[in-house]
Write a protein that holds these residues in place. Structure first.
Motif, PDB file in Angstrom:
ATOM      1  N   LEU A  17      16.331 -27.862  11.955  1.00  0.00           N
ATOM      2  CA  LEU A  17      16.022 -28.520  12.749  1.00  0.00           C
ATOM      3  C   LEU A  17      16.544 -29.435  11.501  1.00  0.00           C
ATOM      4  O   LEU A  17      16.746 -30.734  12.735  1.00  0.00           O
ATOM      5  CB  LEU A  17      14.515 -28.417  12.945  1.00  0.00           C
ATOM      6  N   GLN A  22      17.088 -30.316  18.981  1.00  0.00           N
ATOM      7  CA  GLN A  22      18.219 -29.383  20.618  1.00  0.00           C
ATOM      8  C   GLN A  22      17.927 -30.777  21.446  1.00  0.00           C
ATOM      9  O   GLN A  22      16.453 -31.166  21.607  1.00  0.00           O
ATOM     10  CB  GLN A  22      16.911 -28.435  20.934  1.00  0.00           C
ATOM     11  N   PRO A  31      20.721 -22.831  20.509  1.00  0.00           N
ATOM     12  CA  PRO A  31      19.928 -23.748  18.973  1.00  0.00           C
ATOM     13  C   PRO A  31      18.453 -22.442  19.032  1.00  0.00           C
ATOM     14  O   PRO A  31      18.710 -22.410  17.582  1.00  0.00           O
ATOM     15  CB  PRO A  31      19.907 -25.260  19.423  1.00  0.00           C
ATOM     16  N   ILE A  32      17.800 -22.304  19.574  1.00  0.00           N
ATOM     17  CA  ILE A  32      16.639 -22.074  19.684  1.00  0.00           C
ATOM     18  C   ILE A  32      17.193 -20.325  19.247  1.00  0.00           C
ATOM     19  O   ILE A  32      16.122 -19.633  18.177  1.00  0.00           O
ATOM     20  CB  ILE A  32      15.831 -21.964  20.855  1.00  0.00           C
ATOM     21  N   ASP A  81      11.928 -26.096  19.194  1.00  0.00           N
ATOM     22  CA  ASP A  81      12.778 -26.727  19.121  1.00  0.00           C
ATOM     23  C   ASP A  81      12.364 -27.894  18.260  1.00  0.00           C
ATOM     24  O   ASP A  81      11.010 -28.656  18.044  1.00  0.00           O
ATOM     25  CB  ASP A  81      13.949 -26.665  20.655  1.00  0.00           C
TER      26      ASP A  81
END
Length: 151
Positions: A17, A22, A31-32, A81
């Motif tokens: 992160l 995101q 991304p997740i 996210d």
């Protein structure tokens, strides 16, 4: 096991992160999923079994249901996210006799990830509630992942 899982989640979330939040207002899902893949890889490497994985959008809270076995101690890991400031999970066991849900475990941290551990006393239906208590400024929806893990 709990300390190991917490350490894994913190390290992976820290790397994933930092600087890569995101874009919630866009339609990016990768991304997740990438974050979840890193967790899956680590749990597999450590010899843990993931018995459920889910991803979804969350505005305030979501519920997930699963029958859990008294043979295992489960860690329920929730992660979100970059739009989420505070994510928690609560685990409830269904009581057939009383016809109601009873809280049996919860995470009360103020991070964008959460973990609760539960050792069922009997095979039963469990409800996991994923709750976003606060978003980072400018966000009102996020993507989250949820994993049920045992040794």
């Amino acid at each position: 096991m709990k300390k190991i899982i917490i350490s894994i989640v913190i390290v992976i979330l820290g790397f994933s992160l930092s600087g890569k939040a995101q874009c919630i207002n866009e339609k990016l899902s990768y991304p997740i999923y990438k974050l979840g893949a890193a967790l899956v890889d680590q749990f597999d490497t450590d010899g843990n079994e993931i018995v459920r994985i889910e991803y979804d959008l969350v505005f305030t809270s979501k519920e997930s249901f699963r029958n859990l076995s008294a043979d295992w101690e489960y860690s329920i890991i929730g992660f979100a996210d970059g739009g989420v400031k505070d994510l928690d999970v609560k685990v409830y066991e269904y009581d057939d006799l009383l016809d109601k849900w009873t809280l049996v475990a919860e995470d009360a941290s103020s991070e964008s990830y959460a973990m609760a551990t539960v050792k069922p006393t009997k095979d039963a239906l469990y409800k996991v509630e994923v709750i976003v208590y606060s978003f980072n400024e400018g966000y009102n929806v996020a993507r989250y992942g949820l994993m049920y893990v045992h040794e």
